[in-house]
Design an enzyme around this catalytic site. Sequence first.
Site, PDB file in Angstrom:
ATOM      1  N   SER A   8       2.182  20.424   4.409  1.00 43.24           N
ATOM      2  CA  SER A   8       2.937  20.192   5.707  1.00 43.24           C
ATOM      3  C   SER A   8       4.353  19.662   5.255  1.00 43.24           C
ATOM      4  O   SER A   8       5.120  19.369   6.176  1.00 43.24           O
ATOM      5  CB  SER A   8       2.214  19.303   6.711  1.00 43.24           C
ATOM      6  OG  SER A   8       2.059  18.064   6.157  1.00 43.24           O
ATOM      7  N   THR A  68       4.592  15.101   9.302  1.00 48.49           N
ATOM      8  CA  THR A  68       5.941  14.953   8.554  1.00 48.49           C
ATOM      9  C   THR A  68       5.717  13.625   7.833  1.00 48.49           C
ATOM     10  O   THR A  68       4.951  12.857   8.356  1.00 48.49           O
ATOM     11  CB  THR A  68       6.765  14.741   9.623  1.00 48.49           C
ATOM     12  OG1 THR A  68       6.953  15.984  10.484  1.00 48.49           O
ATOM     13  CG2 THR A  68       8.165  14.517   9.269  1.00 48.49           C
ATOM     14  N   VAL A  96      13.371  24.905  14.847  1.00 45.11           N
ATOM     15  CA  VAL A  96      13.723  23.653  14.195  1.00 45.11           C
ATOM     16  C   VAL A  96      13.150  22.491  14.869  1.00 45.11           C
ATOM     17  O   VAL A  96      13.187  22.515  16.149  1.00 45.11           O
ATOM     18  CB  VAL A  96      15.429  23.249  13.959  1.00 45.11           C
ATOM     19  CG1 VAL A  96      15.670  21.788  13.773  1.00 45.11           C
ATOM     20  CG2 VAL A  96      16.148  24.153  13.422  1.00 45.11           C
ATOM     21  N   ASP A 105      11.951  18.263  15.336  1.00 41.95           N
ATOM     22  CA  ASP A 105      12.716  16.942  15.593  1.00 41.95           C
ATOM     23  C   ASP A 105      13.033  16.191  14.040  1.00 41.95           C
ATOM     24  O   ASP A 105      13.983  15.517  13.929  1.00 41.95           O
ATOM     25  CB  ASP A 105      11.800  15.705  16.095  1.00 41.95           C
ATOM     26  CG  ASP A 105      10.493  15.579  15.433  1.00 41.95           C
ATOM     27  OD1 ASP A 105       9.795  16.688  14.848  1.00 41.95           O
ATOM     28  OD2 ASP A 105      10.224  14.436  15.350  1.00 41.95           O
ATOM     29  N   HIS A 116       4.393  16.789  17.651  1.00 38.69           N
ATOM     30  CA  HIS A 116       4.835  17.883  18.146  1.00 38.69           C
ATOM     31  C   HIS A 116       6.739  17.529  18.492  1.00 38.69           C
ATOM     32  O   HIS A 116       6.937  16.804  19.468  1.00 38.69           O
ATOM     33  CB  HIS A 116       4.552  18.189  19.422  1.00 38.69           C
ATOM     34  CG  HIS A 116       3.132  18.790  19.134  1.00 38.69           C
ATOM     35  ND1 HIS A 116       1.873  17.990  18.870  1.00 38.69           N
ATOM     36  CD2 HIS A 116       2.534  20.033  19.125  1.00 38.69           C
ATOM     37  CE1 HIS A 116       0.898  18.773  18.809  1.00 38.69           C
ATOM     38  NE2 HIS A 116       1.199  19.757  18.598  1.00 38.69           N
ATOM     39  N   GLY A 117       7.318  18.226  17.602  1.00 34.32           N
ATOM     40  CA  GLY A 117       8.787  17.887  17.584  1.00 34.32           C
ATOM     41  C   GLY A 117       9.837  18.243  18.861  1.00 34.32           C
ATOM     42  O   GLY A 117      10.276  17.330  19.011  1.00 34.32           O
TER      43      GLY A 117
HETATM   44  N1  ASP Z   1       7.557  16.588  13.874  1.00 35.21           N
HETATM   45  C1  ASP Z   1       7.173  17.923  13.034  1.00 35.21           C
HETATM   46  C2  ASP Z   1       7.825  19.046  13.502  1.00 35.21           C
HETATM   47  O1  ASP Z   1       7.868  19.254  14.836  1.00 35.21           O
HETATM   48  C3  ASP Z   1       5.851  18.061  12.861  1.00 35.21           C
HETATM   49  C4  ASP Z   1       5.008  17.150  12.585  1.00 35.21           C
HETATM   50  O2  ASP Z   1       5.265  15.917  12.226  1.00 35.21           O
HETATM   51  O3  ASP Z   1       3.710  17.057  12.591  1.00 35.21           O
HETATM   52  O4  ASP Z   1       8.278  19.947  13.072  1.00 35.21           O
END
Ligand code: ASP
Length: 329
Positions: free
Chosen positions: A84, A186, A215, A217, A239-240
């Site tokens: 990831s 992330t 894109v 967060d 979930h960004g």
């Molecule tokens: N925050 C990341 C995104 O939305 C994914 C994650 O951290 O799980 O791309």
Amino acid sequence: MTSRRKFIQWSALGASLFAFNKTKALETLAIKNGKAQRPLVLSTWKFGVQANEVAWEVLKNGGRALDAVEAGVKVPEGDPNERSVGLGGRPDREGRVTLDSCIMDDKMNIGSVAALEHIVHPISVARAVMEKTPHVMLVGEGALDFALSQGFKKEKLLTPESEKEWIEWLKTSEYKPKANIENHDTIGMIAIDRNGNLSGACTTSGMAFKMHGRVGDSPIIGAGLFVDNEIGAVTATGHGEEVIRIAGSHTVIELMRQGLSPEEACKKAVERILTSAKLRSKEVKDLQIGFLAINKQGEFGAFSLQKGFNFAVYSPDIPNQLFDSKSLI
Ligand code: ASP
């Protein structure tokens, strides 16, 4: 008795005996030990443990938090088995691995890249944007051109495992990210160095099978990461889209500025996400959001929407341990 042993005993006693949980116990320990808590590095998820090891090498020798967080997050970026982040990250729905990263230091210097392809260490490109351009964010082909001009090597990031998973996904082509199912995650890393200066880094391949050009967060300063050297540092995962909606990391910083502890501030931001989801009648059972924060005093805390978010902490008192975050649901 050493602080470490005391801490282990605290943890072993468990929540049923004491009103505070592990995270709270850690905060208490960090405050109690005053200066001894410095330097300190925290990062999201289990892969944060290995990343912290590398960051710690920089911090323990008196290095800058900025150098520590860059070095730390490069660990999962370069690991093809971490699916990831960076090399080996799951691709978008067109089979392209596109990476999002940002970095911020103690002087409000910021750098970011989004939808960057073919470069194993986007965090270092983000740092180069910060240090060598008049801009703060480069995306897509422009980011790649810049990276190549800086001597970064063009590489294939799609590993056979991630390609296989993508081919399998194509059979249904359903985009349904799940909470705590490892098709995103992330690494966000925040640190305070011996001089008391803060920095942070955040890097990801984003949501698996996202639309090409999506894109999240993670490369957005104020959403996936924010550092204010007078207040603290914050990073986000999950979930960004939901994190961007409330300018998540910046919100947590501002709540800490108003006097909330890192954990309370993270909790309030998660509550705001829940409220925003309710407003839009958005189902939250498959959403996960986690915030991780540190303040200038070295207190730290985390909070997530669902159970299952964890984070790694390394300080002189806490030798790189993984902790479960409290959660709203
Ligand atoms: N925050 C990341 C995104 O939305 C994914 C994650 O951290 O799980 O791309």
